[in-house]
Design a protein around this motif. Structure first.
Motif, short mmCIF file in Angstrom:
data_model
loop_
_atom_site.label_atom_id
_atom_site.label_comp_id
_atom_site.label_asym_id
_atom_site.label_seq_id
_atom_site.Cartn_x
_atom_site.Cartn_y
_atom_site.Cartn_z
N LEU A 103 40.22 41.63 43.89
CA LEU A 103 41.24 41.99 44.86
C LEU A 103 40.69 41.69 46.24
N SER A 104 41.55 41.12 47.08
CA SER A 104 41.15 40.91 48.47
C SER A 104 42.37 41.07 49.35
N ALA A 121 38.93 50.23 39.35
CA ALA A 121 37.83 49.47 38.76
C ALA A 121 37.04 50.34 37.76
N LEU A 122 36.89 51.61 38.07
CA LEU A 122 36.19 52.52 37.16
C LEU A 122 37.06 52.83 35.94
N VAL A 177 31.03 47.88 37.04
CA VAL A 177 30.32 47.47 38.24
C VAL A 177 31.36 46.99 39.24
N VAL A 178 31.33 47.56 40.43
CA VAL A 178 32.27 47.20 41.50
C VAL A 178 31.45 46.63 42.65
N GLU A 229 35.48 43.24 43.74
CA GLU A 229 35.34 42.49 42.49
C GLU A 229 34.70 43.41 41.46
N ASP A 230 35.22 43.38 40.23
CA ASP A 230 34.65 44.25 39.20
C ASP A 230 34.57 43.52 37.87
N ASN A 231 33.91 44.15 36.93
CA ASN A 231 33.73 43.56 35.60
C ASN A 231 34.64 44.23 34.58
#
Length: 142
Positions: free
Chosen positions: A141-142, A41-42, A52-53, A81-83
Protein backbone atom coordinates in the motif's frame (compact mmCIF):
# COMPACT_ATOMS: atom_id res chain seq x y z
CA UNK A 1 2.99 1.12 17.67
CA UNK A 2 2.05 1.20 21.34
CA UNK A 3 -1.66 0.86 20.43
CA UNK A 4 -0.90 -2.36 18.56
CA UNK A 5 1.68 -3.76 21.00
CA UNK A 6 -0.54 -6.62 22.19
CA UNK A 7 -1.58 -7.61 18.63
CA UNK A 8 2.06 -7.53 17.50
CA UNK A 9 3.02 -9.76 20.41
CA UNK A 10 0.08 -12.17 19.84
CA UNK A 11 0.92 -12.63 16.16
CA UNK A 12 4.70 -12.73 16.64
CA UNK A 13 4.80 -9.84 14.20
CA UNK A 14 7.58 -7.43 13.38
CA UNK A 15 7.13 -3.84 12.27
CA UNK A 16 10.14 -2.31 10.52
CA UNK A 17 9.93 1.46 10.56
CA UNK A 18 12.18 3.44 8.23
CA UNK A 19 12.94 7.13 8.57
CA UNK A 20 9.71 9.07 8.31
CA UNK A 21 9.76 12.80 7.60
CA UNK A 22 7.81 15.36 9.56
CA UNK A 23 4.79 16.36 7.48
CA UNK A 24 1.99 18.89 7.86
CA UNK A 25 -0.87 16.52 8.72
CA UNK A 26 -3.53 15.90 11.33
CA UNK A 27 -1.79 13.70 13.94
CA UNK A 28 -4.97 11.88 15.00
CA UNK A 29 -5.87 11.01 11.43
CA UNK A 30 -2.33 9.83 10.68
CA UNK A 31 -2.46 7.68 13.81
CA UNK A 32 -5.73 6.13 12.56
CA UNK A 33 -4.27 5.54 9.08
CA UNK A 34 -1.13 3.85 10.43
CA UNK A 35 -3.15 1.82 12.94
CA UNK A 36 -5.56 0.54 10.28
CA UNK A 37 -2.82 -0.38 7.80
CA UNK A 38 -0.53 -2.04 10.34
CA UNK A 39 -3.54 -3.79 11.93
CA UNK A 40 -4.59 -5.20 8.55
CA UNK A 41 -1.07 -6.45 7.88
CA UNK A 42 -1.10 -8.26 11.23
CA UNK A 43 -4.61 -9.64 10.67
CA UNK A 44 -4.17 -10.96 7.11
CA UNK A 45 -1.09 -13.05 7.82
CA UNK A 46 -0.09 -16.28 6.13
CA UNK A 47 -0.79 -19.47 8.02
CA UNK A 48 2.27 -20.75 9.83
CA UNK A 49 4.21 -17.52 9.42
CA UNK A 50 4.80 -14.39 11.42
CA UNK A 51 3.71 -11.08 9.90
CA UNK A 52 6.36 -8.58 8.89
CA UNK A 53 5.37 -5.01 8.06
CA UNK A 54 7.89 -2.67 6.42
CA UNK A 55 7.03 1.05 6.52
CA UNK A 56 9.13 3.59 4.67
CA UNK A 57 8.76 7.02 3.13
CA UNK A 58 10.33 9.13 0.42
CA UNK A 59 9.79 12.66 -0.78
CA UNK A 60 8.62 13.05 -4.39
CA UNK A 61 8.11 16.01 -6.68
CA UNK A 62 4.38 16.54 -7.33
CA UNK A 63 4.20 16.70 -11.13
CA UNK A 64 0.46 17.46 -11.19
CA UNK A 65 0.83 20.78 -9.38
CA UNK A 66 3.70 21.80 -11.64
CA UNK A 67 1.80 21.36 -14.93
CA UNK A 68 0.20 24.82 -14.76
CA UNK A 69 3.55 26.59 -14.59
CA UNK A 70 3.65 26.83 -10.80
CA UNK A 71 6.56 25.41 -8.89
CA UNK A 72 6.35 21.76 -8.05
CA UNK A 73 5.69 20.96 -4.43
CA UNK A 74 7.18 18.00 -2.62
CA UNK A 75 4.87 15.21 -1.52
CA UNK A 76 5.54 12.39 0.90
CA UNK A 77 4.96 8.84 -0.34
CA UNK A 78 4.54 6.41 2.55
CA UNK A 79 4.72 2.73 1.64
CA UNK A 80 3.43 -0.14 3.77
CA UNK A 81 4.63 -3.54 2.59
CA UNK A 82 3.89 -6.85 4.30
CA UNK A 83 4.25 -10.58 3.84
CA UNK A 84 0.53 -11.29 4.17
CA UNK A 85 -1.88 -13.40 2.16
CA UNK A 86 -2.19 -10.96 -0.74
CA UNK A 87 -5.24 -10.41 -2.94
CA UNK A 88 -6.19 -10.43 -6.60
CA UNK A 89 -5.53 -6.93 -8.00
CA UNK A 90 -8.82 -6.95 -9.90
CA UNK A 91 -10.35 -6.14 -6.49
CA UNK A 92 -7.90 -3.28 -5.74
CA UNK A 93 -10.53 -0.52 -6.12
CA UNK A 94 -13.15 -2.49 -4.22
CA UNK A 95 -11.10 -2.86 -1.02
CA UNK A 96 -11.32 0.88 -0.33
CA UNK A 97 -15.16 0.89 -0.39
CA UNK A 98 -17.25 0.98 2.76
CA UNK A 99 -18.20 -2.51 3.98
CA UNK A 100 -16.35 -4.15 1.09
CA UNK A 101 -14.69 -7.38 2.15
CA UNK A 102 -12.74 -9.87 0.08
CA UNK A 103 -13.10 -12.56 2.76
CA UNK A 104 -16.07 -13.75 4.79
CA UNK A 105 -16.67 -12.58 8.36
CA UNK A 106 -15.99 -16.11 9.58
CA UNK A 107 -12.45 -15.99 8.16
CA UNK A 108 -11.30 -12.59 9.45
CA UNK A 109 -12.74 -10.23 12.05
CA UNK A 110 -13.49 -6.64 11.22
CA UNK A 111 -16.16 -4.24 10.02
CA UNK A 112 -15.01 -3.65 6.45
CA UNK A 113 -14.52 0.10 6.91
CA UNK A 114 -10.80 0.33 7.84
CA UNK A 115 -9.43 0.88 4.34
CA UNK A 116 -12.26 3.23 3.39
CA UNK A 117 -11.27 5.35 6.40
CA UNK A 118 -7.65 5.25 5.19
CA UNK A 119 -8.76 6.46 1.76
CA UNK A 120 -10.71 9.36 3.29
CA UNK A 121 -7.71 10.35 5.43
CA UNK A 122 -5.38 10.28 2.41
CA UNK A 123 -7.82 12.39 0.38
CA UNK A 124 -8.26 14.91 3.22
CA UNK A 125 -4.51 15.43 3.07
CA UNK A 126 -4.57 15.95 -0.73
CA UNK A 127 -3.17 12.48 -1.20
CA UNK A 128 -4.22 9.16 -2.62
CA UNK A 129 -3.94 5.54 -1.59
CA UNK A 130 -3.48 2.46 -3.76
CA UNK A 131 -2.85 -1.22 -3.19
CA UNK A 132 -0.78 -3.62 -5.26
CA UNK A 133 -0.66 -7.38 -4.75
CA UNK A 134 -1.53 -10.83 -6.01
CA UNK A 135 -2.78 -13.90 -4.16
CA UNK A 136 0.17 -15.37 -2.31
CA UNK A 137 2.31 -12.29 -2.94
CA UNK A 138 2.87 -9.60 -0.34
CA UNK A 139 0.43 -6.66 -0.51
CA UNK A 140 1.86 -3.19 -0.88
CA UNK A 141 0.00 0.00 0.00
CA UNK A 142 1.23 3.48 -0.77
Amino acid sequence: MSDLEIKIEQTGGTVKLGDLPIIDADPLQMRQLFQNLIGNALKFQRKGGSPVVDIRACMLDDQENGSDGNAHRPVCQITFEDNGIGFDEKYADRIFGVFQRLHGRDEYEGTGIGLSICKKIAERHDGKIEAKSAPGREPRLS
